[in-house]
Design a protein around this motif. Sequence first.
Motif, mmCIF file in Angstrom:
data_model
loop_
_atom_site.group_PDB
_atom_site.id
_atom_site.type_symbol
_atom_site.label_atom_id
_atom_site.label_comp_id
_atom_site.label_asym_id
_atom_site.label_seq_id
_atom_site.Cartn_x
_atom_site.Cartn_y
_atom_site.Cartn_z
ATOM 1 N N PRO A 74 0.834 -1.209 0.000
ATOM 2 C CA PRO A 74 0.000 0.000 0.000
ATOM 3 C C PRO A 74 0.868 1.259 0.000
ATOM 4 O O PRO A 74 1.876 1.320 0.699
ATOM 5 C CB PRO A 74 -0.806 -0.121 1.296
ATOM 6 C CG PRO A 74 -0.042 -1.070 2.159
ATOM 7 C CD PRO A 74 0.733 -1.972 1.247
ATOM 8 N N CYS A 75 0.448 2.232 -0.792
ATOM 9 C CA CYS A 75 1.176 3.508 -0.849
ATOM 10 C C CYS A 75 1.076 4.204 0.517
ATOM 11 O O CYS A 75 -0.004 4.303 1.095
ATOM 12 C CB CYS A 75 0.556 4.389 -1.936
ATOM 13 S SG CYS A 75 1.111 6.098 -1.884
ATOM 14 N N PRO A 76 2.194 4.681 1.062
ATOM 15 C CA PRO A 76 2.145 5.347 2.366
ATOM 16 C C PRO A 76 1.363 6.671 2.342
ATOM 17 O O PRO A 76 0.916 7.141 3.388
ATOM 18 C CB PRO A 76 3.620 5.590 2.712
ATOM 19 C CG PRO A 76 4.377 5.446 1.444
ATOM 20 C CD PRO A 76 3.569 4.590 0.530
ATOM 21 N N GLU A 77 1.176 7.259 1.143
ATOM 22 C CA GLU A 77 0.452 8.530 1.031
ATOM 23 C C GLU A 77 -1.055 8.306 0.898
ATOM 24 O O GLU A 77 -1.850 8.891 1.628
ATOM 25 C CB GLU A 77 0.936 9.327 -0.186
ATOM 26 C CG GLU A 77 2.430 9.604 -0.231
ATOM 27 C CD GLU A 77 2.855 10.627 0.805
ATOM 28 O OE1 GLU A 77 2.071 11.559 1.064
ATOM 29 O OE2 GLU A 77 3.964 10.487 1.355
ATOM 30 N N CYS A 78 -1.438 7.465 -0.086
ATOM 31 C CA CYS A 78 -2.865 7.347 -0.407
ATOM 32 C C CYS A 78 -3.448 5.974 -0.090
ATOM 33 O O CYS A 78 -4.661 5.789 -0.176
ATOM 34 C CB CYS A 78 -3.092 7.688 -1.884
ATOM 35 S SG CYS A 78 -2.410 6.448 -3.001
ATOM 36 N N GLY A 79 -2.621 5.008 0.231
ATOM 37 C CA GLY A 79 -3.128 3.692 0.582
ATOM 38 C C GLY A 79 -3.402 2.775 -0.592
ATOM 39 O O GLY A 79 -3.747 1.605 -0.402
ATOM 40 N N HIS A 138 5.797 1.591 -7.091
ATOM 41 C CA HIS A 138 5.484 2.864 -7.724
ATOM 42 C C HIS A 138 3.990 3.142 -7.612
ATOM 43 O O HIS A 138 3.164 2.295 -7.970
ATOM 44 C CB HIS A 138 5.891 2.831 -9.209
ATOM 45 C CG HIS A 138 5.636 4.133 -9.894
ATOM 46 N ND1 HIS A 138 4.926 4.223 -11.073
ATOM 47 C CD2 HIS A 138 5.973 5.403 -9.558
ATOM 48 C CE1 HIS A 138 4.842 5.500 -11.433
ATOM 49 N NE2 HIS A 138 5.481 6.224 -10.529
ATOM 50 N N CYS A 139 3.658 4.314 -7.072
ATOM 51 C CA CYS A 139 2.253 4.696 -6.994
ATOM 52 C C CYS A 139 1.939 5.614 -8.182
ATOM 53 O O CYS A 139 2.512 6.703 -8.298
ATOM 54 C CB CYS A 139 1.961 5.432 -5.682
ATOM 55 S SG CYS A 139 0.225 5.946 -5.557
ATOM 56 N N THR A 140 1.033 5.148 -9.047
ATOM 57 C CA THR A 140 0.696 5.944 -10.244
ATOM 58 C C THR A 140 -0.183 7.134 -9.856
ATOM 59 O O THR A 140 -0.209 8.139 -10.555
ATOM 60 C CB THR A 140 -0.061 5.074 -11.267
ATOM 61 O OG1 THR A 140 -1.100 4.379 -10.586
ATOM 62 C CG2 THR A 140 0.882 4.068 -11.924
ATOM 63 N N ARG A 141 -0.895 7.014 -8.739
ATOM 64 C CA ARG A 141 -1.763 8.124 -8.319
ATOM 65 C C ARG A 141 -0.917 9.277 -7.753
ATOM 66 O O ARG A 141 -1.089 10.431 -8.114
ATOM 67 C CB ARG A 141 -2.766 7.622 -7.277
ATOM 68 C CG ARG A 141 -3.891 8.613 -7.001
ATOM 69 C CD ARG A 141 -4.793 8.086 -5.882
ATOM 70 N NE ARG A 141 -5.569 6.916 -6.291
ATOM 71 C CZ ARG A 141 -6.198 6.117 -5.427
ATOM 72 N NH1 ARG A 141 -6.132 6.349 -4.130
ATOM 73 N NH2 ARG A 141 -6.907 5.082 -5.859
ATOM 74 N N CYS A 142 0.003 8.977 -6.848
ATOM 75 C CA CYS A 142 0.844 10.020 -6.233
ATOM 76 C C CYS A 142 2.112 10.288 -7.039
ATOM 77 O O CYS A 142 2.843 11.234 -6.749
ATOM 78 C CB CYS A 142 1.251 9.614 -4.818
ATOM 79 S SG CYS A 142 -0.134 9.264 -3.751
ATOM 80 N N ARG A 143 2.357 9.437 -8.011
ATOM 81 C CA ARG A 143 3.560 9.545 -8.860
ATOM 82 C C ARG A 143 4.836 9.590 -8.032
ATOM 83 O O ARG A 143 5.658 10.498 -8.173
ATOM 84 C CB ARG A 143 3.474 10.794 -9.749
ATOM 85 C CG ARG A 143 2.370 10.669 -10.776
ATOM 86 C CD ARG A 143 2.393 11.825 -11.717
ATOM 87 N NE ARG A 143 1.219 11.831 -12.584
ATOM 88 C CZ ARG A 143 0.851 12.858 -13.310
ATOM 89 N NH1 ARG A 143 1.541 13.989 -13.264
ATOM 90 N NH2 ARG A 143 -0.213 12.772 -14.073
#
Length: 173
Positions: free
Chosen positions: A37-42, A77-82
């Motif tokens: 899970p992305c630490p910023e947006c989950g 790699h989080c494509t949402r938060c880039r």
Amino acid sequence: MRCPAVYPPDPTLGITDPQMLPPPKLLRRSRNYEHRPCPECGKSCPRDRVRTRTLHDLGDAVGGRPRDIQLTYSQHHCTRCRHYFPADMSDLAAPKALYTHRVVALAVRLVVEDGLPYQTASWHLWRDHRVFVPYATIQNWVEARGKKGGRSNPCGLPRLGLFWNSRQSSPSP
Ligand SMILES: [Zn+2]
């Protein structure tokens, strides 16, 4: 038979070049996941690549050798938060650290609680725990700790001694 009071000197005594110290035992550890899970947006993010880092841990006092952890971990790699982020390995060491939490905690304790000078703490870590930490590194850790939380023990006394003194001299407010 050896007299109990006679002990051999540490076989590494007098070595000044870290390259001449006994080679480390390697322990492999993995924090390699397909998704994290992305630490910023989950958002669940796929693995982008696999990397490794080496951590110096407390050594093998019986065998007399240092111990290194070869840590394999995934980067995602989080494509949402880039942005890119590594799998969580904060249980073992701080980001970009070369030593495990256990080594840092013990080194700081030797200086802050036991009042050892940096060079003595460095030798103690090597002799009794088989981890080589330059004394300037220990100094950095202790000073960084001071900036964050302040010295818990300004008198440089062992904590038990401080506790004991405060009990003897001043009643609690
Ligand atoms: Zn994100």
